[in-house]
Scaffold this motif. Structure first.
Motif, PDB file in Angstrom:
ATOM      1  N   GLN A 148      37.570  27.305  37.375  1.00 42.06           N
ATOM      2  CA  GLN A 148      37.742  28.554  38.121  1.00 42.06           C
ATOM      3  C   GLN A 148      38.932  28.452  39.075  1.00 42.06           C
ATOM      4  O   GLN A 148      39.701  29.412  39.246  1.00 42.06           O
TER       5      GLN A 148
ATOM      6  N   THR B 298      39.837  31.428  45.249  1.00 40.01           N
ATOM      7  CA  THR B 298      38.907  31.657  44.141  1.00 40.01           C
ATOM      8  C   THR B 298      37.565  30.985  44.412  1.00 40.01           C
ATOM      9  O   THR B 298      36.499  31.587  44.227  1.00 40.01           O
TER      10      THR B 298
ATOM     11  N   GLU C 172      39.018  40.371  39.329  1.00 43.60           N
ATOM     12  CA  GLU C 172      37.980  39.384  39.058  1.00 43.60           C
ATOM     13  C   GLU C 172      37.720  39.231  37.561  1.00 43.60           C
ATOM     14  O   GLU C 172      37.536  38.121  37.046  1.00 43.60           O
TER      15      GLU C 172
ATOM     16  N   ARG D 167      40.388  37.112  35.875  1.00 39.80           N
ATOM     17  CA  ARG D 167      40.265  35.691  36.221  1.00 39.80           C
ATOM     18  C   ARG D 167      39.120  35.032  35.465  1.00 39.80           C
ATOM     19  O   ARG D 167      39.247  33.909  34.973  1.00 39.80           O
TER      20      ARG D 167
ATOM     21  N   LEU E  84      42.561  38.596  44.023  1.00 41.14           N
ATOM     22  CA  LEU E  84      41.525  37.997  43.178  1.00 41.14           C
ATOM     23  C   LEU E  84      40.302  38.897  43.075  1.00 41.14           C
ATOM     24  O   LEU E  84      39.683  39.003  42.013  1.00 41.14           O
TER      25      LEU E  84
ATOM     26  N   GLY F  80      42.364  30.781  38.959  1.00 41.22           N
ATOM     27  CA  GLY F  80      42.880  31.542  40.099  1.00 41.22           C
ATOM     28  C   GLY F  80      44.369  31.331  40.291  1.00 41.22           C
ATOM     29  O   GLY F  80      45.132  32.285  40.498  1.00 41.22           O
TER      30      GLY F  80
END
Length: 258
Positions: free
Chosen positions: A106, A179, A226, A229, A222, A110
């Motif tokens: 993750q 993130t 979302e 990502r 972000l 980001g």
């Protein structure tokens, strides 16, 4: 590319009003790897005591064994800058801690997304120290995303970094911890990113306030994207190429929204 969030300095009070606690982002402590390292140290001590009892080592043998271990530790620290130890701990983390493995993915997703959104093209990514070793042949590399950033490096080398370039670099550097903050409420990884940014900002005469203000922009970008990502993270999990990850962004985010 156009900026989606106004670029200006934000006070800590303004950041808190937007639900952003910079202390949770800008001072990450990797509890997972720290715990693994402590457990390995305890296991080594316990193993040494057990070996002493089983094999009935005399004090001289214990001394030589301790000396050998100290030599190996020093060799790693001096010759490889702790790379072997970091490789072992990171590999154990990815193997036995799904939370750590997911967090790293993750985190890098980001970085990847924000870089593309602010106009810096990602060129490669790795998700572990072992993967970095296989691809780059270096023990001192961890999970990370590399970018086509010749313009930034050129400006840094000349000592004249434009506001636009600095904003882009700051947001990319903080994207990983931002993130983690959005997903978990705190950040564990990204200390190296923050240290690099801190060196750049201090070298250019900026204060901590500059980094704090950039947090808000990264977080808002972000939050807004979302879905993109999350899809990038999924693609990275499957080992998809950089081109595939970029295609995901372009397919997920409308061009007018970039």
């Amino acid at each position: 590319m156009e900026e989606e969030v106004p670029q200006r300095l934000y006070s800590l009070d303004e950041l808190k009003l937007n639900g952003i606690d910079t202390s949770s982002l800008l001072s990450p402590v990797d509890g997972t790897l720290g715990s693994i390292e402590r457990n390995l140290q305890l296991a080594a001590v316990s193993g040494g005591v057990a070996a002493w009892n089983v094999f009935d080592f005399n004090p001289q043998q214990i001394f030589y064994l301790s000396l050998a271990l100290l030599f190996l530790w020093t060799l790693d620290s001096v010759s490889f800058n702790g790379g072997i130890g970091s490789l072992v701990i990171d590999t154990i983390g990815h193997t036995f801690s799904q939370k750590y493995h997911n967090r790293v993915i993750q985190h890098e997703a980001g970085h990847f997304l924000i870089a593309y959104l602010v106009g810096i093209l990602p060129k490669a990514y790795t998700l572990s120290s072992l993967e970095a070793l296989k691809k780059e042949g270096s023990l001192n590399l961890q999970a990370g995303t590399a970018f086509v950033d010749f313009e930034f490096l050129e400006e840094v080398n000349t000592g004249k970094v434009s506001a636009t370039t600095l904003n882009r670099f700051s947001c990319i550097a903080l994207a990983g911890v931002a993130t983690e903050y959005l997903l978990y409420g705190y950040a564990e990884g990204g200390l190296d990113d923050i240290n690099k940014l801190d060196v750049i900002l201090r070298g250019l005469g900026f204060t901590q306030k500059k980094a704090d203000s950039q947090v808000r922009w990264s977080v808002l970008l972000l939050r807004r994207h979302e879905g993109a990502r999350a899809k990038i993270a999924e693609a990275m999990t499957m080992g998809k190429s950089v081109g595939s990850c970029i295609e995901i962004i372009e397919d997920t985010i409308d061009e007018s929204d970039i």
